[in-house]
Design a protein around this motif. Structure first.
Motif, PDB file in Angstrom:
ATOM      1  N   GLY A  78     -78.462  79.544  -3.576  1.00  0.00           N
ATOM      2  CA  GLY A  78     -77.022  79.454  -3.382  1.00  0.00           C
ATOM      3  C   GLY A  78     -76.347  80.791  -3.136  1.00  0.00           C
ATOM      4  N   THR A  79     -77.127  81.855  -2.929  1.00  0.00           N
ATOM      5  CA  THR A  79     -76.538  83.173  -2.659  1.00  0.00           C
ATOM      6  C   THR A  79     -76.272  83.383  -1.174  1.00  0.00           C
ATOM      7  OG1 THR A  79     -78.763  84.140  -2.547  1.00  0.00           O
ATOM      8  CG2 THR A  79     -77.618  84.209  -4.679  1.00  0.00           C
ATOM      9  N   ILE A  80     -76.791  82.492  -0.320  1.00  0.00           N
ATOM     10  CA  ILE A  80     -76.543  82.529   1.116  1.00  0.00           C
ATOM     11  C   ILE A  80     -75.929  81.197   1.520  1.00  0.00           C
ATOM     12  CG2 ILE A  80     -77.614  82.624   3.403  1.00  0.00           C
ATOM     13  CD1 ILE A  80     -79.749  84.419   2.264  1.00  0.00           C
ATOM     14  N   ALA A  81     -74.878  81.247   2.320  1.00  0.00           N
ATOM     15  CA  ALA A  81     -74.215  80.028   2.785  1.00  0.00           C
ATOM     16  C   ALA A  81     -74.980  79.426   3.950  1.00  0.00           C
ATOM     17  CB  ALA A  81     -72.789  80.343   3.202  1.00  0.00           C
ATOM     18  N   PRO A  82     -75.076  78.094   4.026  1.00  0.00           N
ATOM     19  CA  PRO A  82     -75.744  77.458   5.169  1.00  0.00           C
ATOM     20  C   PRO A  82     -75.033  77.817   6.470  1.00  0.00           C
ATOM     21  CG  PRO A  82     -75.335  75.874   3.410  1.00  0.00           C
ATOM     22  CD  PRO A  82     -74.564  77.106   3.057  1.00  0.00           C
ATOM     23  N   PRO A  83     -75.738  77.776   7.578  1.00  0.00           N
ATOM     24  CA  PRO A  83     -75.101  78.080   8.866  1.00  0.00           C
ATOM     25  C   PRO A  83     -74.116  76.988   9.259  1.00  0.00           C
ATOM     26  CG  PRO A  83     -77.340  77.312   9.201  1.00  0.00           C
ATOM     27  CD  PRO A  83     -77.164  77.479   7.726  1.00  0.00           C
ATOM     28  N   PRO A  84     -73.202  77.274  10.184  1.00  0.00           N
ATOM     29  CA  PRO A  84     -72.221  76.275  10.613  1.00  0.00           C
ATOM     30  C   PRO A  84     -72.884  75.012  11.136  1.00  0.00           C
ATOM     31  CG  PRO A  84     -71.686  78.446  11.494  1.00  0.00           C
ATOM     32  CD  PRO A  84     -73.032  78.559  10.871  1.00  0.00           C
ATOM     33  N   SER A  85     -72.294  73.874  10.839  1.00  0.00           N
ATOM     34  CA  SER A  85     -72.732  72.554  11.309  1.00  0.00           C
ATOM     35  C   SER A  85     -74.174  72.222  10.939  1.00  0.00           C
ATOM     36  CB  SER A  85     -72.562  72.425  12.831  1.00  0.00           C
ATOM     37  OG  SER A  85     -73.459  73.267  13.513  1.00  0.00           O
ATOM     38  N   ALA A  86     -74.689  72.848   9.871  1.00  0.00           N
ATOM     39  CA  ALA A  86     -76.062  72.543   9.460  1.00  0.00           C
ATOM     40  C   ALA A  86     -76.141  72.285   7.965  1.00  0.00           C
ATOM     41  CB  ALA A  86     -76.990  73.690   9.858  1.00  0.00           C
ATOM     42  N   THR A  87     -75.029  71.957   7.348  1.00  0.00           N
ATOM     43  CA  THR A  87     -75.021  71.779   5.892  1.00  0.00           C
ATOM     44  C   THR A  87     -75.840  70.569   5.452  1.00  0.00           C
ATOM     45  OG1 THR A  87     -72.941  70.554   6.109  1.00  0.00           O
ATOM     46  CG2 THR A  87     -72.790  72.918   5.616  1.00  0.00           C
ATOM     47  N   GLN A  88     -76.031  69.585   6.342  1.00  0.00           N
ATOM     48  CA  GLN A  88     -76.796  68.395   5.983  1.00  0.00           C
ATOM     49  C   GLN A  88     -78.253  68.482   6.433  1.00  0.00           C
ATOM     50  OE1 GLN A  88     -75.249  66.147   4.025  1.00  0.00           O
ATOM     51  NE2 GLN A  88     -73.527  67.586   4.188  1.00  0.00           N
ATOM     52  N   ALA A  89     -78.628  69.577   7.073  1.00  0.00           N
ATOM     53  CA  ALA A  89     -79.991  69.731   7.562  1.00  0.00           C
ATOM     54  C   ALA A  89     -80.934  70.070   6.415  1.00  0.00           C
ATOM     55  CB  ALA A  89     -80.040  70.826   8.630  1.00  0.00           C
ATOM     56  N   THR A  90     -82.239  69.985   6.678  1.00  0.00           N
ATOM     57  CA  THR A  90     -83.219  70.353   5.659  1.00  0.00           C
ATOM     58  C   THR A  90     -83.137  71.847   5.376  1.00  0.00           C
ATOM     59  OG1 THR A  90     -84.954  70.833   7.280  1.00  0.00           O
ATOM     60  CG2 THR A  90     -84.762  68.541   6.503  1.00  0.00           C
ATOM     61  N   LEU A  91     -83.705  72.257   4.270  1.00  0.00           N
ATOM     62  CA  LEU A  91     -83.721  73.668   3.905  1.00  0.00           C
ATOM     63  C   LEU A  91     -84.395  74.492   5.003  1.00  0.00           C
ATOM     64  CD1 LEU A  91     -83.257  75.941   1.828  1.00  0.00           C
ATOM     65  CD2 LEU A  91     -85.451  75.288   0.774  1.00  0.00           C
ATOM     66  N   PHE A  92     -85.499  73.991   5.536  1.00  0.00           N
ATOM     67  CA  PHE A  92     -86.202  74.710   6.599  1.00  0.00           C
ATOM     68  C   PHE A  92     -85.316  74.879   7.823  1.00  0.00           C
ATOM     69  CE2 PHE A  92     -88.593  74.380  10.601  1.00  0.00           C
ATOM     70  CZ  PHE A  92     -89.338  75.545  10.524  1.00  0.00           C
ATOM     71  N   GLU A  93     -84.650  73.820   8.246  1.00  0.00           N
ATOM     72  CA  GLU A  93     -83.825  73.893   9.450  1.00  0.00           C
ATOM     73  C   GLU A  93     -82.606  74.790   9.238  1.00  0.00           C
ATOM     74  OE1 GLU A  93     -84.344  73.108  12.446  1.00  0.00           O
ATOM     75  OE2 GLU A  93     -86.258  72.122  12.093  1.00  0.00           O
ATOM     76  N   GLN A  94     -82.037  74.778   8.043  1.00  0.00           N
ATOM     77  CA  GLN A  94     -80.934  75.689   7.758  1.00  0.00           C
ATOM     78  C   GLN A  94     -81.380  77.142   7.883  1.00  0.00           C
ATOM     79  OE1 GLN A  94     -79.295  74.811   3.911  1.00  0.00           O
ATOM     80  NE2 GLN A  94     -78.294  72.926   4.563  1.00  0.00           N
ATOM     81  N   ALA A  95     -82.530  77.439   7.274  1.00  0.00           N
ATOM     82  CA  ALA A  95     -83.040  78.817   7.334  1.00  0.00           C
ATOM     83  C   ALA A  95     -83.400  79.196   8.758  1.00  0.00           C
ATOM     84  CB  ALA A  95     -84.250  78.953   6.422  1.00  0.00           C
ATOM     85  N   ARG A  96     -84.053  78.294   9.457  1.00  0.00           N
ATOM     86  CA  ARG A  96     -84.476  78.582  10.832  1.00  0.00           C
ATOM     87  C   ARG A  96     -83.266  78.894  11.710  1.00  0.00           C
ATOM     88  NH1 ARG A  96     -85.009  75.419  15.419  1.00  0.00           N
ATOM     89  NH2 ARG A  96     -86.601  76.117  16.914  1.00  0.00           N
ATOM     90  N   LYS A  97     -82.213  78.109  11.609  1.00  0.00           N
ATOM     91  CA  LYS A  97     -81.023  78.339  12.437  1.00  0.00           C
ATOM     92  C   LYS A  97     -80.377  79.670  12.109  1.00  0.00           C
ATOM     93  CE  LYS A  97     -76.727  76.200  14.037  1.00  0.00           C
ATOM     94  NZ  LYS A  97     -75.881  74.988  14.011  1.00  0.00           N
ATOM     95  N   LEU A  98     -80.268  79.980  10.817  1.00  0.00           N
ATOM     96  CA  LEU A  98     -79.649  81.239  10.408  1.00  0.00           C
ATOM     97  C   LEU A  98     -80.468  82.430  10.895  1.00  0.00           C
ATOM     98  CD1 LEU A  98     -77.041  81.706   8.829  1.00  0.00           C
ATOM     99  CD2 LEU A  98     -78.403  81.967   6.757  1.00  0.00           C
ATOM    100  N   VAL A  99     -81.783  82.330  10.780  1.00  0.00           N
ATOM    101  CA  VAL A  99     -82.675  83.407  11.234  1.00  0.00           C
ATOM    102  C   VAL A  99     -82.570  83.585  12.746  1.00  0.00           C
ATOM    103  CG1 VAL A  99     -85.102  84.045  11.556  1.00  0.00           C
ATOM    104  CG2 VAL A  99     -84.285  83.303   9.312  1.00  0.00           C
ATOM    105  N   ILE A 100     -82.625  82.478  13.484  1.00  0.00           N
ATOM    106  CA  ILE A 100     -82.607  82.558  14.948  1.00  0.00           C
ATOM    107  C   ILE A 100     -81.287  83.137  15.444  1.00  0.00           C
ATOM    108  CG2 ILE A 100     -82.496  81.156  17.051  1.00  0.00           C
ATOM    109  CD1 ILE A 100     -84.651  79.371  15.843  1.00  0.00           C
TER     110      ILE A 100
END
Length: 450
Positions: free
Chosen positions: A148-170
């Motif tokens: 919870g120290t990093i906010a999910p990326p925009p429009s990805a709050t309902q995505a899986t943890l992997f997809e949230q991280a992947r989008k933020l990284v990309i």
């Protein structure tokens, strides 16, 4: 085209730290994967297949994801994280006091080859360590999202943890490509013109693709940036220091990779010191520099030796043959098509390389790859690409982002990076590596024997 004085600091590019040479190679592996042998003479450019998606989406790291390639990832419940490899269990001969089996190598199979999304990222040690840094970056983002120290990326709050991280990284990676890497190697005025006024020449009718003028000519600028030896870490360096030193030659960096068939898992004293490749703020270490953008290549790169896995090759000759076999236009023709003033025959004929070009009558209509490097020397002061090279790179990179509906530039152009950075709202390679932590593991007391 062989650099006669590869150790002369006058040949260094003070505007581009050495790490960007290999970031450029990593980016290339992210967007292209042409399996056509470089030795082929006759090739139909329209029949070439790019087996890598032409998008800045880090598929060279992520592969097809944990669903299709679970062996790249940890076991449940941590399947969102990459599996990392460990260094050799045998102490290194450079400094045996560095602990063994540290988590700073790529994961490897029984044949010592890296188990990663793109095997080309294990062909030299620097790009292999950069690939590992990207994996560690993803894992750190996963941990932050989970805590919870990093906010999910925009429009990805309902995505899986992997997809949230992947989008933020990309998205942060795409920002680095556009605003850190590209701004260093091209004329910034050209890049800003493309961003503000739009693309004029790279305008695909349908899906994005990689033009051969980009892949076979302009984007091979990195060959000119490669050093003959590197200040790699406190052990493997050409500089004086408190530890036993061995120069980190280009040949050694090729040897310590799975593609060479030797030297892996890497000894712990071969873990990279990122402070010597990117310019960190106030760290007391001076970052090494890339070589100038000009027509000269390091001797080792000019005559790449046979490593057992890959045959030896004269790189300049291979590049020029490949351009000819694909029917690339001359640099002057591309300049005229772009309504730019071409280099004159007199400009091309300057220097020892130019004298040979003139003897071969290549100063009038010049091979595009060589023209781009000569233009960087003549019109970019050897610091960045000239008008033709800058336009090709700027249009293609901006186009790849604009034609990818999932990129930040296409889906959320007002977005700015959200992870910690030295300048809020910005993000560069030093920010990425600082966020990951461990910029210099062999100098960390916890990794040293008493």
């Amino acid at each position: 085209m062989k650099d006669p004085n590869p150790a002369d600091p006058k040949g260094d590019n003070e505007d581009i730290p050495a790490g960007y040479t290999y970031l450029g190679q990593f980016i290339d592996h992210d967007i292209t994967f042409d399996t056509t042998p470089i030795q082929e003479v006759l090739v139909d450019p329209l029949a070439l297949h790019n087996f890598r998606t032409p998008a800045l989406d880090l598929d060279c790291v992520y592969g097809r994801g944990p669903g299709d390639q679970p062996y790249l990832y940890e076991l449940p419940p941590n399947e969102a994280r990459f599996v990392l490899g460990r260094t050799n269990t045998t102490p290194g001969i450079g400094d045996p006091k560095v602990k063994t089996a540290l988590p700073f190598d790529l994961p490897r199979g029984s044949q010592s080859l890296a188990i990663i999304g793109d095997p080309r990222n294990d062909e030299n040690l620097i790009v292999a360590q950069l690939h590992l840094a990207m994996m560690r970056f993803h894992n750190k983002v996963v941990d932050g999202l989970k805590a919870g120290t990093i906010a999910p990326p925009p429009s990805a709050t309902q995505a899986t943890l992997f997809e949230q991280a992947r989008k933020l990284v990309i998205w942060h990676y795409q920002w680095i490509v556009l605003n850190d890497f590209l701004r260093r190697v091209v004329d910034e005025d050209v890049l800003d013109d493309v961003l503000e006024k739009g693309r004029q020449f790279y305008v695909p009718a349908e899906d994005a693709f990689i033009p051969v003028e980009f892949s076979v000519a302009a984007y091979r600028l990195g060959h000119s940036m490669v050093r003959e030896a590197y200040d790699y870490n406190e052990v493997f360096t050409f500089k004086n220091g408190p530890r036993k030193k061995v120069p980190a030659s280009l040949a050694l960096l090729f040897r310590f990779s799975g593609r060479s068939g030797t030297g892996v898992p890497i000894p712990s004293d071969w873990i990279i010191d990122w402070r010597r490749f990117f310019k960190f703020q106030n760290d007391g270490v001076t970052a090494g520099l890339s070589r100038k953008l000009d027509p000269f290549l390091s001797p080792t790169l000019s005559e790449i030796p046979d490593h057992g896995v890959t045959p030896g090759v004269n790189l300049p000759i291979a590049n020029l043959k490949r351009g000819r076999s694909l029917g690339l236009p001359s640099g002057q023709n591309v300049a005229r098509r772009m309504r730019l003033e071409p280099l004159s025959p007199k400009d091309i004929a300057k220097g020892p390389d130019g004298e040979v070009a003139a003897k071969l009558n290549l100063h009038v209509e010049t091979p595009l790859w060589y023209y781009v490097l000569k233009e960087a020397e003549q019109r970019g002061n050897s610091k960045h690409l000239g008008p033709v090279g800058s336009r090709i790179l700027s249009e293609v990179f901006v186009g790849l982002l604009e034609l990818d509906s999932s990129s930040f530039l296409a889906s959320n152009p007002q977005w700015t990076p959200t992870l910690p950075a030295s300048k809020p709202g910005d993000f560069d390679m030093t920010d990425l590596l600082s966020f990951v932590g461990d910029p210099s593991p062999i100098n960390d007391s916890k990794n040293l024997l008493p």
